[in-house]
Design an enzyme around this catalytic site. Structure first.
Site, PDB file in Angstrom:
ATOM      1  N   LYS A   1      61.588  -3.935  19.483  1.00  0.00           N
ATOM      2  CA  LYS A   1      62.466  -5.031  19.903  1.00  0.00           C
ATOM      3  C   LYS A   1      61.905  -5.764  21.121  1.00  0.00           C
ATOM      4  O   LYS A   1      62.129  -6.962  21.284  1.00  0.00           O
ATOM      5  CB  LYS A   1      63.869  -4.499  20.196  1.00  0.00           C
TER       6      LYS A   1
ATOM      7  N   GLY B   1      67.222   4.558  23.682  1.00  0.00           N
ATOM      8  CA  GLY B   1      65.831   4.384  24.064  1.00  0.00           C
ATOM      9  C   GLY B   1      65.667   3.038  24.730  1.00  0.00           C
ATOM     10  O   GLY B   1      66.310   2.060  24.341  1.00  0.00           O
TER      11      GLY B   1
ATOM     12  N   ALA C   1      66.030  -2.201  23.908  1.00  0.00           N
ATOM     13  CA  ALA C   1      66.846  -0.976  23.880  1.00  0.00           C
ATOM     14  C   ALA C   1      67.462  -0.783  22.500  1.00  0.00           C
ATOM     15  O   ALA C   1      67.690  -1.747  21.770  1.00  0.00           O
ATOM     16  CB  ALA C   1      67.936  -1.040  24.945  1.00  0.00           C
ATOM     17  N   ASP C   2      67.725   0.462  22.179  1.00  0.00           N
ATOM     18  CA  ASP C   2      68.437   0.793  20.951  1.00  0.00           C
ATOM     19  C   ASP C   2      69.192   2.101  21.153  1.00  0.00           C
ATOM     20  O   ASP C   2      68.711   2.990  21.870  1.00  0.00           O
ATOM     21  CB  ASP C   2      67.485   0.920  19.762  1.00  0.00           C
ATOM     22  N   THR C   3      70.352   2.203  20.513  1.00  0.00           N
ATOM     23  CA  THR C   3      71.209   3.385  20.643  1.00  0.00           C
ATOM     24  C   THR C   3      71.543   3.930  19.266  1.00  0.00           C
ATOM     25  O   THR C   3      71.844   3.163  18.349  1.00  0.00           O
ATOM     26  CB  THR C   3      72.527   3.018  21.377  1.00  0.00           C
TER      27      THR C   3
END
Length: 180
Positions: free
Chosen positions: A50, A101, A64-66
């Site tokens: 991303k 992350g 970011a990613d969750t």
């Protein structure tokens, strides 16, 4: 310039704790995960892909990613009501992990990290699940719940960073941004 490579309104609000002066950019990326990837590696991979499209010499980019994970299974955003119900039933009365992350990129410098927060749900009756589904909250959130909204009523306890569950571990991110 600081760039947040995310469309998440929650991340946008959380980043304002660190810096009010940033812009939002996002690119369509293929979020298909390699088979058998761990939740930790999944969020690191996704945060990096991303952020990468916006890499430049002068800008600092944050991707970011969750994900929510239970029993080694990654729970993303539910596609429909049936998936949301299944996810909430799976989480009912149990502890799960929320992983976020984050990748920071500026010129040739790059740093990625993840944070894990353990979350335990109360036992949920079908009525509680259906009432929560009716709020509409579950459909744009990993694991089909948002701790910052009505989903807080499902949570018995957490161990770790609350803001990580919302979508951005701001304290850790703030410390790492000092190096950029």
């Amino acid at each position: 310039m600081l760039i947040l490579a995310s469309q998440s309104p929650r991340r946008r609000e959380l980043l304002k704790f660190i810096d009010e002066d940033f812009i939002i950019k996002s690119a369509e990326v293929d979020e298909t995960l390699p088979q058998d990837i761990t939740p930790e590696n999944a969020v690191l991979y996704l945060s990096k892909i991303k952020a990468e499209p916006f890499k430049s010499d002068g800008d600092t980019v944050i991707g970011a990613d969750t994900v929510v994970a239970i029993d080694g299974k990654i729970l993303g955003k539910p596609n429909d009501e049936n998936e949301a119900i299944a996810m909430l039933r799976l989480l009912s009365g149990r502890e799960h992990s929320v992983f976020t992350g984050v990748t920071i990129i500026k010129a040739n410098k790059e740093k990625s990290f993840f944070a894990e927060t353990r979350v335990k749900f109360y036992e949920l009756s079908d009525k509680m699940i259906y009432d929560y589904i009716k709020t509409g909250e579950p459909f744009d959130k990993a694991g089909a719940y948002g701790i910052q909204g009505c989903g807080c009523l499902l949570v018995e306890k957490i161990d770790g960073d609350y803001f990580n569950v919302v979508g951005l571990p701001v304290a850790k991110l703030n410390r790492l941004l000092l190096d950029f």
